[in-house]
Design an enzyme around this catalytic site. Structure first.
Site, PDB file in Angstrom:
ATOM      1  N   HIS A   1      11.514   4.337 -13.896  1.00 15.47           N
ATOM      2  CA  HIS A   1      11.035   4.136 -15.261  1.00 15.47           C
ATOM      3  C   HIS A   1      11.225   5.430 -16.053  1.00 15.47           C
ATOM      4  CE1 HIS A   1       8.784   0.855 -13.211  1.00 15.47           C
ATOM      5  NE2 HIS A   1       9.126   0.224 -14.303  1.00 15.47           N
TER       6      HIS A   1
ATOM      7  N   TYR B   1      12.539 -10.545 -13.780  1.00 15.95           N
ATOM      8  CA  TYR B   1      11.292  -9.974 -13.244  1.00 15.95           C
ATOM      9  C   TYR B   1      10.084 -10.613 -13.931  1.00 15.95           C
ATOM     10  CZ  TYR B   1       7.727  -6.358 -12.355  1.00 15.95           C
ATOM     11  OH  TYR B   1       6.586  -5.685 -12.000  1.00 15.95           O
TER      12      TYR B   1
ATOM     13  N   SER C   1       2.784  -7.289 -14.989  1.00 17.21           N
ATOM     14  CA  SER C   1       3.333  -6.244 -15.846  1.00 17.21           C
ATOM     15  C   SER C   1       3.286  -6.725 -17.293  1.00 17.21           C
ATOM     16  CB  SER C   1       4.780  -5.983 -15.439  1.00 17.21           C
ATOM     17  OG  SER C   1       5.473  -5.374 -16.492  1.00 17.21           O
ATOM     18  N   SER C   2       3.241  -5.764 -18.215  1.00 18.97           N
ATOM     19  CA  SER C   2       3.195  -6.126 -19.638  1.00 18.97           C
ATOM     20  C   SER C   2       4.478  -6.823 -20.091  1.00 18.97           C
ATOM     21  CB  SER C   2       2.941  -4.885 -20.489  1.00 18.97           C
ATOM     22  OG  SER C   2       3.939  -3.919 -20.228  1.00 18.97           O
ATOM     23  N   CYS C   3       5.544  -6.769 -19.282  1.00 18.74           N
ATOM     24  CA  CYS C   3       6.791  -7.412 -19.705  1.00 18.74           C
ATOM     25  C   CYS C   3       6.734  -8.931 -19.570  1.00 18.74           C
ATOM     26  CB  CYS C   3       7.989  -6.832 -18.970  1.00 18.74           C
ATOM     27  SG  CYS C   3       8.032  -7.304 -17.255  1.00 18.74           S
TER      28      CYS C   3
ATOM     29  N   LYS D   1       6.877 -12.799 -12.425  1.00 11.00           N
ATOM     30  CA  LYS D   1       5.471 -12.398 -12.612  1.00 11.00           C
ATOM     31  C   LYS D   1       4.677 -13.473 -13.350  1.00 11.00           C
ATOM     32  CE  LYS D   1       5.212  -8.576 -10.392  1.00 11.00           C
ATOM     33  NZ  LYS D   1       4.294  -8.507  -9.246  1.00 11.00           N
TER      34      LYS D   1
ATOM     35  N   HIS E   1       0.810  -1.235   0.000  1.00 10.90           N
ATOM     36  CA  HIS E   1       0.000   0.000   0.000  1.00 10.90           C
ATOM     37  C   HIS E   1       0.835   1.272   0.000  1.00 10.90           C
ATOM     38  CE1 HIS E   1       0.979  -0.141   4.250  1.00 10.90           C
ATOM     39  NE2 HIS E   1       0.584   1.119   4.352  1.00 10.90           N
TER      40      HIS E   1
HETATM   41  O1  GFB Z   1      10.536   2.794 -18.492  1.00 10.01           O
HETATM   42  P1  GFB Z   1      11.711   1.962 -18.792  1.00 10.01           P
HETATM   43  O2  GFB Z   1      12.844   1.989 -17.824  1.00 10.01           O
HETATM   44  O3  GFB Z   1      11.292   0.462 -18.931  1.00 10.01           O
HETATM   45  O4  GFB Z   1      12.328   2.392 -20.215  1.00 10.01           O
HETATM   46  P2  GFB Z   1      10.755  -0.617 -19.997  1.00 10.01           P
HETATM   47  C1  GFB Z   1      11.561   2.541 -21.369  1.00 10.01           C
HETATM   48  C2  GFB Z   1      12.393   3.088 -22.506  1.00 10.01           C
HETATM   49  O5  GFB Z   1      12.764   4.438 -22.194  1.00 10.01           O
HETATM   50  C3  GFB Z   1      13.707   2.355 -22.807  1.00 10.01           C
HETATM   51  C4  GFB Z   1      14.139   4.651 -22.466  1.00 10.01           C
HETATM   52  O6  GFB Z   1      13.867   2.282 -24.196  1.00 10.01           O
HETATM   53  C5  GFB Z   1      14.757   3.278 -22.175  1.00 10.01           C
HETATM   54  O7  GFB Z   1      16.034   3.169 -22.776  1.00 10.01           O
HETATM   55  N1  GFB Z   1      14.662   5.757 -21.655  1.00 10.01           N
HETATM   56  C6  GFB Z   1      15.088   6.950 -22.135  1.00 10.01           C
HETATM   57  C7  GFB Z   1      14.815   5.781 -20.317  1.00 10.01           C
HETATM   58  N2  GFB Z   1      15.564   7.729 -21.164  1.00 10.01           N
HETATM   59  C8  GFB Z   1      15.389   7.033 -20.002  1.00 10.01           C
HETATM   60  C9  GFB Z   1      15.667   7.331 -18.635  1.00 10.01           C
HETATM   61  O8  GFB Z   1      16.200   8.390 -18.270  1.00 10.01           O
HETATM   62  N3  GFB Z   1      15.335   6.378 -17.709  1.00 10.01           N
HETATM   63  C10 GFB Z   1      14.759   5.180 -18.071  1.00 10.01           C
HETATM   64  N4  GFB Z   1      14.425   4.301 -17.124  1.00 10.01           N
HETATM   65  N5  GFB Z   1      14.507   4.857 -19.370  1.00 10.01           N
HETATM   66  C11 GFB Z   1      10.443  -1.875 -17.767  1.00 10.01           C
HETATM   67  C12 GFB Z   1      10.793  -3.256 -17.322  1.00 10.01           C
HETATM   68  O9  GFB Z   1      10.747  -1.896 -19.104  1.00 10.01           O
HETATM   69  O10 GFB Z   1       9.076  -1.537 -17.679  1.00 10.01           O
HETATM   70  C13 GFB Z   1      10.049  -3.688 -16.148  1.00 10.01           C
HETATM   71  O11 GFB Z   1      12.186  -3.356 -17.176  1.00 10.01           O
HETATM   72  C14 GFB Z   1       8.589  -3.343 -16.194  1.00 10.01           C
HETATM   73  O12 GFB Z   1      10.213  -5.055 -15.983  1.00 10.01           O
HETATM   74  C15 GFB Z   1       8.357  -1.906 -16.579  1.00 10.01           C
HETATM   75  O13 GFB Z   1       7.902  -4.193 -17.077  1.00 10.01           O
HETATM   76  C16 GFB Z   1       6.910  -1.533 -16.751  1.00 10.01           C
HETATM   77  O14 GFB Z   1       9.369  -0.292 -20.471  1.00 10.01           O
HETATM   78  O15 GFB Z   1      11.738  -0.843 -21.089  1.00 10.01           O
END
Ligand code: GFB
Length: 315
Positions: A185, A142, A113-115, A146, A17
Site C-alpha cells: 500500500h 477484492y 475493507s473500505s473498498c 469482501k 495471526h
Molecule cells: O495504498 P494504495 O495502493 O491503495 O494506493 P488504495 C493509494 C494511492 O496512493 C493511489 C498512490 O492513488 C496510488 O496511486 N500511490 C502513490 C502509491 N505512490 C504509491 C506507491 O509507491 N505505492 C502504492 N501502492 N500507491 C487499496 C485497494 O486501494 O487499498 C485495496 O486496492 C484495499 O483493495 C486497500 O482496499 C486498503 O487505497 O487505492
C-alpha cells in the site's frame, strides 16, 4: 441471537495471526489478558481448503473467531492479480464462516475493507451506501469477495441466528506491514522509498499517480483495539466502519513522510500508475456511538512505523 459474553479464558481463534491486522489483534488480546488463543500458520491450516477448515473448526470449537486472514495488497497488486484476489478471499470467507456455523460457533468478527463501498460515494462514507453504485475497477475483484463475506455474515445471522459482525477498516499501516514496492500500500511504500532516497542522496522522489487522491490512514493497533472492543461490547450483528475521521491527499502524505524521515527532495508524479478511488473517507459514527474512537495521530503513527521499518531493515 446475542452473543455470550467472552471471558479472558475464552478460546479465541485469530485467523491470519501472522498478518498486519491479525498480529495486532493478538497483541491487543494478550495485553488484555486473554490466555487461550488458537493460532495456526498457513502451513498448518490452509483456509482455502474446505475440508481442512471444517475439521479444524469441529476439533477446536473456539468461542470467538477474528477472521483477519485475507490476500491483501496495494492498488497495483489488486489490479494485476485479480483472479488470486477474488478466488482466495472468497474461499477463505466461505470456508471459515460456514465451518464456524457448522461447528456451532456463534460469534465471529469478519474483517473487510473500505473498498467495498462504491467508487464515487458521498463522503464521509456511511455503512448504508454499500451496493448503491459501481465499485472502483482497480480493486473490484477484492471488493466483491469482501462484500460476499459481509453478506455471508448477514445471511447466516438472518437464517440461523448466529452473531457474526463485520468491521470495515480504512487504509491501515503499522508493524508487520508489507514493504515490497510492487505489492504494498502507499504508506509503507513511501516510507521505504523516502528512506532509500535519503540514503542514496537522491534529489527526487517518485510518487505514483497524480498525488490528488485522498485517503484516511489508521494505525493498525487502533484497528485491533476496535475489533476487541466489538467483541467485548457483545455486539452481535451489523457492519461497522473503523476509521479516524480525517483524510489527506497522497501529496500531503508524501510530504509528511519526507519530514519524518528528514528528506528534502522534489516530488515527481508518475502518471502511468493509477490513482484509484478519488476519495475514501469513512464515517465511523456507528462505532463512535458505541463509545469507541481511534487514538493514534497520523504523524505519531508514521514515526512509529518508520522506526519499526528502520529497525527491521537493519540499514
Ligand atoms: O495504498 P494504495 O495502493 O491503495 O494506493 P488504495 C493509494 C494511492 O496512493 C493511489 C498512490 O492513488 C496510488 O496511486 N500511490 C502513490 C502509491 N505512490 C504509491 C506507491 O509507491 N505505492 C502504492 N501502492 N500507491 C487499496 C485497494 O486501494 O487499498 C485495496 O486496492 C484495499 O483493495 C486497500 O482496499 C486498503 O487505497 O487505492
Amino acid at each position: 441471537m446475542s452473543g455470550v459474553i467472552i471471558g479472558k479464558d475464552a478460546k479465541v481463534y485469530v485467523a491470519g495471526h501472522r498478518g498486519m491486522v491479525g498480529s495486532a489483534i493478538v497483541r491487543r488480546l494478550q495485553s488484555a489478558g486473554y490466555n487461550n488463543l488458537v493460532l495456526r500458520s498457513r502451513d498448518e491450516l490452509d483456509l482455502t481448503n474446505q475440508t481442512d477448515v471444517r475439521d479444524f473448526m469441529q476439533r477446536e470449537c473456539p468461542d470467538y473467531i477474528f477472521l483477519a486472514a485475507a490476500k491483501v495488497g496495494g492498488i497495483q497488486a489488486n489490479n494485476v492479480y485479480r483472479a488470486d484476489f477474488i478466488y482466495e478471499n472468497l474461499m477463505i470467507a466461505s470456508n471459515v464462516i460456514q465451518a464456524a456455523y457448522a461447528a456451532g460457533i456463534n460469534r465471529l468478527l469478519f474483517l473487510g475493507s473500505s473498498c467495498i463501498y462504491p467508487r464515487d460515494c458521498p463522503q464521509p462514507i456511511r455503512e448504508e451506501y454499500l451496493l448503491t453504485s459501481s465499485l472502483e475497477p482497480t480493486n473490484e475483484p477484492y471488493a466483491i469477495a469482501k462484500i460476499a463475506g459481509v453478506k455471508l455474515c448477514e445471511s447466516f445471522n438472518r437464517q440461523y441466528g448466529t452473531a457474526y459482525v463485520c468491521a470495515m477498516p480504512t487504509n491501515l499501516y503499522g508493524p508487520n506491514d508489507n514493504y515490497d514496492l510492487e505489492s504494498s500500500h502507499v504508506l509503507p511504500a513511501l516510507i521505504r522509498k523516502v528512506h532509500e532516497a535519503k540514503l542514496r542522496g537522491d534529489r527526487q522522489l517518485t510518487v505514483w499517480g497524480s498525488g490528488t487522491p485522498r485517503r484516511e490512514f489508521m494505525y493498525v493497533d487502533d484497528m485491533a483495539d476496535a475489533c476487541v472492543f466489538l467483541m467485548e461490547a457483545n455486539v452481535s450483528d451489523g457492519l461497522f466502519n473503523v476509521g479516524t475521521g480525517s483524510d489527506i491527499t497522497i501529496r500531503e502524505l508524501a510530504e509528511t513522510i519526507m519530514e519524518v524521515v528528514g528528506f528534502e527532495g522534489e516530488i515527481v508524479f508518475d502518471a502511468s500508475k493509477p490513482d484509484g478511488t478519488p476519495r475514501k473517507l469513512m464515517s465511523s459514527e456507528r462505532l463512535h456511538s458505541l463509545g469507541w474512537k481511534a487514538r493514534t495521530p497520523l504523524r505519531e503513527g508514521i514515526e512509529r512505523a518508520y522506526h519499526e521499518f528502520v529497525k527491521n531493515s537493519g540499514v
